[in-house]
Scaffold this active site. Structure first.
Site, PDB file in Angstrom:
ATOM      1  N   GLU A 210     -35.907 -30.554  55.121  1.00  0.00           N
ATOM      2  CA  GLU A 210     -34.541 -29.963  54.468  1.00  0.00           C
ATOM      3  C   GLU A 210     -33.903 -29.800  56.015  1.00  0.00           C
ATOM      4  O   GLU A 210     -33.977 -29.042  56.481  1.00  0.00           O
ATOM      5  CB  GLU A 210     -34.721 -29.050  53.558  1.00  0.00           C
TER       6      GLU A 210
ATOM      7  N   ARG B  86     -50.723 -25.009  55.379  1.00  0.00           N
ATOM      8  CA  ARG B  86     -49.711 -25.025  56.437  1.00  0.00           C
ATOM      9  C   ARG B  86     -50.021 -24.094  57.724  1.00  0.00           C
ATOM     10  O   ARG B  86     -51.135 -23.411  57.534  1.00  0.00           O
ATOM     11  CB  ARG B  86     -48.523 -24.281  55.679  1.00  0.00           C
TER      12      ARG B  86
ATOM     13  N   LYS C 212     -38.498 -20.332  57.696  1.00  0.00           N
ATOM     14  CA  LYS C 212     -36.934 -20.918  58.162  1.00  0.00           C
ATOM     15  C   LYS C 212     -36.031 -19.811  57.804  1.00  0.00           C
ATOM     16  O   LYS C 212     -35.039 -19.604  58.520  1.00  0.00           O
ATOM     17  CB  LYS C 212     -36.575 -22.190  57.321  1.00  0.00           C
TER      18      LYS C 212
HETATM   19  P1  ATP Z   1     -38.692 -23.336  53.752  1.00  0.00           P
HETATM   20  O1  ATP Z   1     -39.506 -22.405  54.571  1.00  0.00           O
HETATM   21  O2  ATP Z   1     -37.156 -23.089  53.766  1.00  0.00           O
HETATM   22  O3  ATP Z   1     -39.642 -23.593  52.380  1.00  0.00           O
HETATM   23  P2  ATP Z   1     -39.968 -25.580  55.063  1.00  0.00           P
HETATM   24  O4  ATP Z   1     -40.423 -24.827  56.387  1.00  0.00           O
HETATM   25  O5  ATP Z   1     -40.937 -25.959  53.899  1.00  0.00           O
HETATM   26  O6  ATP Z   1     -38.569 -24.839  54.511  1.00  0.00           O
HETATM   27  P3  ATP Z   1     -39.090 -28.201  55.056  1.00  0.00           P
HETATM   28  O7  ATP Z   1     -37.865 -28.753  55.814  1.00  0.00           O
HETATM   29  O8  ATP Z   1     -39.091 -28.478  53.486  1.00  0.00           O
HETATM   30  O9  ATP Z   1     -39.133 -26.810  55.420  1.00  0.00           O
HETATM   31  O10 ATP Z   1     -40.355 -28.827  55.563  1.00  0.00           O
HETATM   32  C1  ATP Z   1     -40.578 -30.175  55.656  1.00  0.00           C
HETATM   33  C2  ATP Z   1     -42.147 -30.493  55.764  1.00  0.00           C
HETATM   34  O11 ATP Z   1     -42.774 -29.554  56.613  1.00  0.00           O
HETATM   35  C3  ATP Z   1     -42.641 -30.112  54.344  1.00  0.00           C
HETATM   36  O12 ATP Z   1     -43.551 -31.154  54.027  1.00  0.00           O
HETATM   37  C4  ATP Z   1     -43.402 -28.794  54.620  1.00  0.00           C
HETATM   38  O13 ATP Z   1     -44.635 -28.849  53.963  1.00  0.00           O
HETATM   39  C5  ATP Z   1     -43.852 -29.058  56.090  1.00  0.00           C
HETATM   40  N1  ATP Z   1     -43.948 -27.692  56.683  1.00  0.00           N
HETATM   41  C6  ATP Z   1     -43.134 -26.887  56.759  1.00  0.00           C
HETATM   42  N2  ATP Z   1     -43.759 -25.583  57.341  1.00  0.00           N
HETATM   43  C7  ATP Z   1     -45.187 -25.699  57.567  1.00  0.00           C
HETATM   44  C8  ATP Z   1     -46.185 -25.155  58.448  1.00  0.00           C
HETATM   45  N3  ATP Z   1     -45.869 -23.971  58.490  1.00  0.00           N
HETATM   46  N4  ATP Z   1     -47.070 -26.209  58.686  1.00  0.00           N
HETATM   47  C9  ATP Z   1     -47.199 -27.238  58.280  1.00  0.00           C
HETATM   48  N5  ATP Z   1     -46.419 -27.947  57.616  1.00  0.00           N
HETATM   49  C10 ATP Z   1     -45.118 -27.333  57.122  1.00  0.00           C
END
Ligand code: ATP
Ligand code: MG
Length: 559
Positions: free
Chosen positions: A38, A264, A274
């Site tokens: 996003e 994650r 974020k």
């Molecule tokens: P928010 O914290 O706002 O939910 P997000 O970190 O999930 O945001 P996105 O832009 O939706 O942000 O993430 C894009 C992709 O990265 C998604 O598929 C998410 O699952 C993955 N992602 C985000 N944070 C992690 C993490 N800490 N480890 C592994 N994958 C991640």
């Protein structure tokens, strides 16, 4: 599903096993994955894990990976983030080729399908407020309550939904919900919201839309439109999978992707939410998204972390289905490993102390050869200037040395790297009693750093010629948080007041201050450094990427 080891052996994990099995069973001819950020912030090291997984699988199995922006919430999304995300994915070494997509490309199709759901009696317009909907949702132990608007006719629903689209109603007045089951054991299936009213300008679609699809509605359908075979996301979406499947089942989608979840990345001394990263930037706790203390890809890059170190880290941590916290020391290990190979050696004096070599002739200088990389002869040599006035590191001198201090002290002899043995003869102080200069002598017979009579010294120190060294600013970084598991809800309480230390009076070899220095350098005995973008011609600035040894625990509390 088989049990997954915490640490996958290199290149193998439960998701890759599934992909391999699907290929063996001829379920797909081409593997298609996607990375779906996003654009509401910069990417961080957690995203790198997801990028490495999605792009890595596509590479390894001869498939493709789409970069798809999940741009369904225009109030939080910006072009700056779209640009930075693309730059960061490229910098990490991945390439989406022609496969750059936006969920907003599918807004028409998604809308059309939503009308289809209404016609099939599978969606309805709800006039309840957000709060009423929340209250009627029930809990893990209590079923939800049906909305009083749940049984509207298809005609009324279509009319209202079209008027929502036409912008007739204010934000929050109505939503479109799937009609599934308010008593479902899975709260995600209790008539989830598919569309909300949002009068907001969208970076790509402008003012065309007054309604925007929810993540759950947009995501799976975007996967299906793109022919994604393996939709890989983090564990918090596991409970959303039944909804993901329900929508794919009810809609006339062109393909049926399958969602898989993995744990994650969490890192000690680091927050990867974020929301927190945004607040760190907005609140001025850091200098921006690319502040070298940030766990963002842009921050790591500015700090001097090479992309190969991030990729190595991602490989080492593996992919599992159980949540865990990775020691940030593991990332640091990977950074040191890559930089040790890549970085040329130079000398820099972080906190200078003047040394005058009394028996070295005034006005004389000599060029001394120094090696650029001890393990890589191909890196060659360079010349450093030696003269009567030098700088050494303040920490390398003690007037009253403790028992284990073998570096310079009154009467003691040490080696200046590549140059000569010197002995301290006198300590000069100012009116405040601070040491301002050391008077030393050198032994001309020790040129190159060895004594012909075979006598030994216990310390070898770096140095620079006072007249030739270039003045520089050096920024030292410590962890942003003092707590191994910082509290995301109250992160300011865990902020490290000593996360940045600025040294404004450092000295570096003149060539590292030149406009185009090598990418990363090791300043001998001090760590790995990289030139910062804040550098000017008069005042080069260097960031310490990382120290030479793992002194992590010690550094947390002190600068
Ligand atoms: P928010 O914290 O706002 O939910 P997000 O970190 O999930 O945001 P996105 O832009 O939706 O942000 O993430 C894009 C992709 O990265 C998604 O598929 C998410 O699952 C993955 N992602 C985000 N944070 C992690 C993490 N800490 N480890 C592994 N994958 C991640
Ligand atoms: Mg997310």
């Amino acid at each position: 599903m088989t049990a997954e080891p915490m640490m996958a052996e290199a290149g193998r994990d439960f998701i890759r096993d599934i992909v391999q099995a699907d290929l063996d069973a001829k379920k797909h001819s081409v593997i298609v994955t996607r990375f779906p950020p996003e654009p509401n912030g910069y990417l961080h090291i957690g995203h790198a894990k997801s990028i490495g997984l999605n792009f890595g699988i596509a590479q390894e199995f001869g498939g493709r990976c789409n970069l798809r922006f999940d741009d369904t919430n225009p109030t939080k999304e910006e072009q700056e983030f779209i640009d930075s995300i693309q730059a960061d994915v490229k910098w990490l070494g991945y390439d989406w080729g022609k496969n750059l997509f936006f969920a907003s490309d599918y807004f028409e199709k998604l809308y059309e399908w939503a009308e289809g759901l209404i016609r099939a009696g599978l969606a309805y317009v709800d006039d309840q407020s957000q709060e009423e909907i929340r209250q009627a949702r029930g809990s893990l132990t209590e079923p939800g309550k049906n909305s009083p608007f749940r049984d509207r006719s298809v005609e009324e629903n279509l009319d209202l939904f079209r008027r929502m689209k036409a912008g007739e109603f204010p934000n929050g007045a109505r939503v479109l919900r799937a009609k599934i089951d308010m008593a479902s054991g899975n709260i995600n299936l209790r008539d989830p919201v598919l569309y909300r009213i949002l009068h907001a300008h969208h970076p790509r679609t402008g003012d065309k839309w007054s309604i925007y699809p929810s993540y759950d509605y947009a995501h799976g359908q975007s996967d299906a439109i793109e022919g994604v075979t393996h939709s890989i996301c983090t564990l918090e979406f596991e409970d959303h999978r039944p909804l993901y499947d329900w929508l794919l089942d009810k809609l006339p989608v062109p393909s049926k992707p399958h969602q898989y979840e993995f744990a994650r990345l969490n890192l000690t001394y680091t927050l990867l939410s974020k929301r927190v990263l945004t607040e760190l930037v907005r609140g001025g706790h850091v200098a921006g998204w690319d502040d070298p203390r940030m766990p963002t890809i842009a921050g790591l890059r500015r700090r001097g972390v090479p992309p190969a170190a991030v990729r190595e880290f991602i490989k080492r941590i593996g992919v599992a289905k159980a949540n865990s916290v990775v020691d940030v020391g593991m990332l640091e290990f990977c950074i040191r490993e890559v930089l040790n190979q890549a970085a040329q050696r130079r000398m820099a004096v972080l906190r200078p102390l003047k040394v005058v070599i009394e028996n070295y002739p005034e006005g004389q200088v000599e060029e001394i050869e120094a090696v650029n990389h001890p393990e890589d002869p191909a890196a060659g040599t360079r010349r450093v200037t030696f003269g009567r006035e030098l700088y050494i590191e303040r920490d390398d001198f003690m007037e009253n040395p403790s028992k284990k201090f073998f570096r310079l002290s009154p009467g003691n002899e040490v080696r200046l790297r590549y140059a000569y043995f010197i002995t301290c003869r006198e300590v000069v102080k100012n009116a405040e009693g601070e040491i301002v200069e050391l008077r030393c002598t050198y032994d001309p017979a020790t040129r190159g750093g060895n004594a012909p009579d075979g006598r030994k010294v216990k310390a070898t120190m770096h140095w620079l010629s006072a007249a030739h060294a270039k003045r520089a600013e050096i920024r030292l970084y410590n962890p942003l948080f003092t707590n191994a598991n910082p509290d995301a809800a109250n992160f300011t309480a865990d902020l490290n007041p000593r996360s940045l230390e600025i040294l404004t009076d450092a000295r570096v070899e003149p060539d590292v201050a030149a406009p185009n220095p090598a990418e990363a350098m090791q300043f001998e005995r001090q760590g790995y450094f990289v030139r910062d973008k804040d550098s000017t011609a008069e005042r080069p600035v260097f960031n310490r990427t990382i120290g030479l040894r793992d002194t992590f625990a010690k550094e947390v509390g002190k600068a």
